[in-house]
Enzyme design. Structure first.
Site, PDB file in Angstrom:
ATOM      1  N   HIS A  55     -34.500 -75.062 -68.491  1.00 18.16           N
ATOM      2  CA  HIS A  55     -33.296 -74.535 -69.187  1.00 18.16           C
ATOM      3  C   HIS A  55     -31.985 -74.764 -68.405  1.00 18.16           C
ATOM      4  CE1 HIS A  55     -37.312 -73.040 -70.312  1.00 18.16           C
ATOM      5  NE2 HIS A  55     -36.854 -73.389 -71.569  1.00 18.16           N
TER       6      HIS A  55
HETATM    7  S1  FES Z   1     -34.317 -72.295 -66.566  1.00 21.15           S
HETATM    8 FE1  FES Z   1     -35.936 -71.513 -67.929  1.00 21.15          FE
HETATM    9  S2  FES Z   1     -37.630 -71.840 -66.583  1.00 21.15           S
HETATM   10 FE2  FES Z   1     -35.798 -72.361 -65.296  1.00 21.15          FE
END
Ligand code: FES
Length: 188
Positions: A153
């Site tokens: 993410h």
């Molecule tokens: S940014 Fe979501 S698991 Fe690493």
């Protein structure tokens, strides 16, 4: 005598009989207690960590071959751990950050051992949802803050593995560790 014949007279039922029943009860409870102990002991000994588990609870890493700017991944308690030899430039970059601006304020000094501040040892587990960030492997992208980048993410960590951007709430966790010599680190 009735007592000698082993027959319970009313007197015996009220006196010795009671004592006999008490004895039988105590014996039964004691036997249950002993049985309980003998049952509990194997349970406790089963709950104690086995030699395998104890061995896994710490890991020793020879860091002598890790050059400045390089990192290695190892497994600690079934999770990845990153061991990184920071360059002087990466140390400088980490130190010049105003920690009061950080989401999880920590200095490089707090995240390393005195006299070994070039050795950054962290779990390789993103603090958002647990993906393994990139940046420890040869040629892997390190993200815009030059530490680690989580592709799940988009969390970006700096050269002290502190969270700088993205959804992760915390810095990469520093596990317990110690230097057993200048070239060996014991993690755990
Ligand atoms: S940014 Fe979501 S698991 Fe690493």
């Amino acid at each position: 005598m009735a007592q000698d014949a082993g027959i319970d007279t009313p007197a015996a039922a009220g006196g010795e009989g009671v004592r006999r029943r008490d004895f039988i009860n105590i014996a039964a409870v004691s036997a249950a207690g002993i049985g309980g102990v003998s049952l509990v002991y194997p349970l406790i000994s089963q709950m104690a960590p086995s030699a395998d588990v104890l061995a896994e609870s710490s890991t020793e890493v020879d860091i002598s071959a890790i050059q400045p700017g390089q990192a290695v991944k190892r497994i600690f308690r079934k999770q990845p751990v990153f061991i990184r030899n920071l360059t002087p430039a990466e140390i400088e970059e980490a130190k010049k950050v105003d920690v009061t601006t950080l989401r999880d304020p920590e200095t490089l000094e707090q995240r390393t051992k005195e006299g070994h501040e070039n050795w950054l040892i962290t779990m390789g587990v993103c603090t958002h949802l647990g993906c393994v960030p990139l940046g420890a492997g040869e040629g892997e992208v390190k993200g815009e803050f030059h530490g680690y980048f989580c592709p799940c993410h988009g969390s970006a960590y700096d050269t002290a593995a502190r969270i700088r951007k993205g959804p992760a709430p915390k810095n990469l966790q520093v596990p317990p560790y110690e230097f057993t010599s200048d070239t060996v680190v014991k993690i755990g």
